[in-house]
Design a protein around this motif. Structure first.
Motif, short mmCIF file in Angstrom:
data_model
loop_
_atom_site.label_atom_id
_atom_site.label_comp_id
_atom_site.label_asym_id
_atom_site.label_seq_id
_atom_site.Cartn_x
_atom_site.Cartn_y
_atom_site.Cartn_z
N LEU A 115 0.63 -1.33 -0.05
CA LEU A 115 0.03 -0.01 0.00
C LEU A 115 0.91 1.17 0.11
CD1 LEU A 115 -2.87 -1.13 2.34
CD2 LEU A 115 -2.82 -1.13 0.14
N LEU A 116 2.05 1.32 0.78
CA LEU A 116 2.98 2.41 0.76
C LEU A 116 3.34 2.64 -0.53
CD1 LEU A 116 4.77 2.08 4.18
CD2 LEU A 116 3.07 3.69 3.65
N ALA A 117 4.02 1.47 -1.13
CA ALA A 117 4.57 1.52 -2.57
C ALA A 117 3.58 2.25 -3.61
CB ALA A 117 4.99 0.16 -2.96
N LEU A 118 2.39 1.73 -3.43
CA LEU A 118 1.31 2.27 -4.44
C LEU A 118 1.13 3.66 -4.16
CD1 LEU A 118 -1.09 -0.85 -4.53
CD2 LEU A 118 0.73 -0.35 -6.30
N GLY A 119 0.85 4.19 -3.13
CA GLY A 119 0.56 5.51 -2.70
C GLY A 119 1.72 6.48 -3.06
N VAL A 120 3.01 5.97 -2.69
CA VAL A 120 3.89 6.89 -3.10
C VAL A 120 4.21 7.07 -4.57
CG1 VAL A 120 6.44 7.16 -2.87
CG2 VAL A 120 5.09 6.82 -0.94
N ASN A 121 3.92 5.76 -5.10
CA ASN A 121 4.05 5.96 -6.71
C ASN A 121 3.05 6.83 -7.70
OD1 ASN A 121 5.22 4.33 -9.03
ND2 ASN A 121 3.09 4.04 -9.61
N LYS A 125 2.72 15.55 -3.78
CA LYS A 125 3.68 16.17 -3.30
C LYS A 125 4.65 15.54 -2.45
CE LYS A 125 1.20 20.42 -4.48
NZ LYS A 125 0.65 21.74 -3.91
N GLY A 126 5.99 15.87 -2.38
CA GLY A 126 6.70 15.39 -1.34
C GLY A 126 7.23 13.67 -1.56
N GLN A 127 7.10 13.30 -2.87
CA GLN A 127 7.55 11.95 -2.95
C GLN A 127 9.01 11.53 -2.42
OE1 GLN A 127 7.16 11.23 -7.24
NE2 GLN A 127 5.19 10.14 -7.04
N THR A 128 9.58 12.30 -2.74
CA THR A 128 11.15 12.24 -2.28
C THR A 128 11.20 12.20 -0.68
OG1 THR A 128 12.13 13.00 -4.33
CG2 THR A 128 13.45 12.85 -2.46
N ILE A 133 11.53 9.18 4.37
CA ILE A 133 10.74 8.84 5.94
C ILE A 133 10.45 7.53 5.94
CG2 ILE A 133 8.82 9.31 7.05
CD1 ILE A 133 8.82 12.08 6.20
N PHE A 134 9.98 6.90 4.99
CA PHE A 134 9.42 5.35 5.02
C PHE A 134 10.77 4.60 4.98
CE2 PHE A 134 5.42 6.45 2.64
CZ PHE A 134 4.87 6.79 3.77
N PHE A 135 12.07 4.88 4.57
CA PHE A 135 13.15 4.05 4.47
C PHE A 135 14.03 4.34 5.54
CE2 PHE A 135 17.50 2.71 2.92
CZ PHE A 135 17.16 1.59 2.65
N SER A 136 13.99 5.35 6.23
CA SER A 136 15.05 5.79 7.17
C SER A 136 15.11 4.88 8.42
CB SER A 136 14.85 7.31 7.64
OG SER A 136 13.42 7.37 8.08
N PRO A 137 14.05 4.05 9.02
CA PRO A 137 14.25 3.27 10.01
C PRO A 137 15.10 2.13 9.65
CG PRO A 137 11.97 4.05 9.83
CD PRO A 137 12.73 4.41 8.52
N THR A 189 9.19 -4.48 14.81
CA THR A 189 9.92 -5.07 13.75
C THR A 189 9.08 -4.45 12.49
OG1 THR A 189 10.32 -7.34 15.03
CG2 THR A 189 10.39 -7.36 12.66
N VAL A 190 7.71 -4.40 12.65
CA VAL A 190 7.12 -3.88 11.45
C VAL A 190 7.74 -2.55 10.95
CG1 VAL A 190 5.01 -3.15 10.44
CG2 VAL A 190 5.17 -5.29 11.53
N TRP A 191 7.79 -1.56 12.22
CA TRP A 191 8.22 -0.15 11.91
C TRP A 191 9.55 -0.11 11.32
CZ3 TRP A 191 12.23 2.17 14.34
CH2 TRP A 191 12.43 3.65 14.06
N TRP A 192 10.45 -1.15 11.90
CA TRP A 192 11.95 -1.11 11.48
C TRP A 192 12.12 -1.84 10.08
CZ3 TRP A 192 15.29 -5.57 12.47
CH2 TRP A 192 16.73 -5.52 12.08
N SER A 193 11.54 -3.10 9.67
CA SER A 193 11.93 -3.75 8.65
C SER A 193 10.77 -3.51 7.48
CB SER A 193 11.96 -5.01 8.70
OG SER A 193 10.85 -5.64 9.23
N ILE A 194 9.83 -2.68 7.51
CA ILE A 194 9.03 -2.56 6.31
C ILE A 194 9.66 -1.74 5.24
CG2 ILE A 194 7.98 -0.40 6.90
CD1 ILE A 194 5.15 -1.63 6.22
N ALA A 195 10.45 -1.06 5.45
CA ALA A 195 11.26 -0.19 4.32
C ALA A 195 11.80 -1.02 3.20
CB ALA A 195 12.49 0.70 4.99
#
Length: 315
Positions: A115-121, A125-128, A133-137, A189-195
């Motif tokens: 869902l995050l991948a489809l939403g960001v795609n 505004k602010g895609q980057t 933010i999603f990848f930083s953890p 774990t979900v917060w950390w590795s979902i990226a």
């Protein structure tokens, strides 16, 4: 060249050229094979030294009452360690804890990442910034992530429990309550590795040709139909990859429960890898620990194969 001229005299020009060409092709294939083996040799050496040999040696250890200080004095007991394992309630409890963790983490790690991948795609505004933010953890180590969430879930004065105090009289003591401890570890774990899954699925979505969606819009297809008939089928192989590695990673969880709860309370977060670790390095029973590792290995192989054939049954 002299051989070619001689062959032309005896066999005829056309036959001689065919023979000469076949010899050139065979020589090229032999040279290419030798170069391929040479380039692959470093990996093959590493694979044998760090994967294949430990795998076989671990099975060899599992057949002994292994003495780590004097391996030559180890007693051969055959399948004795495996028989002990079958009748070991601690092993089955650790296995269930691991399965419960898998149930808690795999669905959100796959579904939310998709869902995050489809939403960001989408053109938002602010895609980057969102991707960052999603990848930083994921750049944090397991120790740092675990310590962060220990503070958030702290029983007294913890951030989460403090704010829950405004909406409930007695908020849960997350890391010391057997009901909530594994759930808390799963959330961390979900917060950390979902990226990782998010990046893989985002790349897969961006590789779906836009012309398919344009044609579907001309036919009046809804967003749901386009996702069901275009997005998901086109992303099938990356999705299979993400599901399998998520299962494997969740079954091998160790760092989070080891740091956040030390397997407690009352053994409720003691996973199978933790049990292997405590058996081998705390209990010094390396043969039994090797047997646990082999059972885990067989579980992972089975889960991976089942996932692959279930998810790719339509192909």
């Amino acid at each position: 060249m002299l051989d070619l001229i001689a062959a032309m005299r005896t066999e005829g020009p056309r036959q001689a050229l065919n023979l000469w060409w076949q010899e050139m092709v065979d020589e090229y294939d032999r040279r290419e094979s030798a170069e391929g083996i040479l380039f692959a040799l470093p990996y093959l050496i590493a694979f044998v030294g760090f994967m294949l040999f430990p795998l076989l040696y671990g099975f060899y250890m599992s057949l002994y009452d292994w003495d780590a200080l004097n391996p030559e004095q180890s007693e051969f007991i055959g399948l004795g360690n495996y028989q002990t394992l079958v009748n070991d309630p601690r092993f089955w409890e650790a296995l269930w804890n691991t399965v419960w963790f898998v149930i808690l983490t795999v669905p959100p790690l796959v579904i939310l990442a998709l869902l995050l991948a489809l939403g960001v795609n989408r053109n938002v505004k602010g895609q980057t910034l969102l991707r960052t933010i999603f990848f930083s953890p994921y750049i944090l180590t397991v120790a740092v992530v675990s310590l962060i969430w220990v503070e958030l879930f702290a029983g007294e004065g913890g951030f989460i429990r403090y704010w829950l105090g405004f909406v409930m009289e007695d908020p849960p003591r997350f890391l010391i309550d057997p009901t909530w401890a594994m759930v808390s570890i799963a959330v961390a774990t979900v917060w950390w590795s979902i990226a990782f899954n998010f990046i893989i699925l985002l790349a897969a979505r961006q590789n779906v040709p836009d012309r398919l969606y344009e044609a579907a819009k001309l036919d009046g297809a809804s967003s749901y139909r386009m996702m069901r008939d275009i997005t998901i089928p086109q992303m099938r192989n990356p999705l299979i990859f993400v599901v399998i590695i998520t299962f494997v990673g969740s079954f091998q969880v160790f760092g989070q429960p080891y740091i956040m709860t030390d397997g407690g309370p009352r053994f409720s977060t003691h996973t199978i890898v933790m049990y292997l670790y405590t058996t081998g390095f705390a209990g010094r029973d390396f043969g039994y620990a090797a047997a646990i590792g082999y059972v885990l290995f067989l579980i992972l192989i089975t889960v991976s194969v089942v996932n692959y054939y279930v998810l790719s049954e339509n192909e």
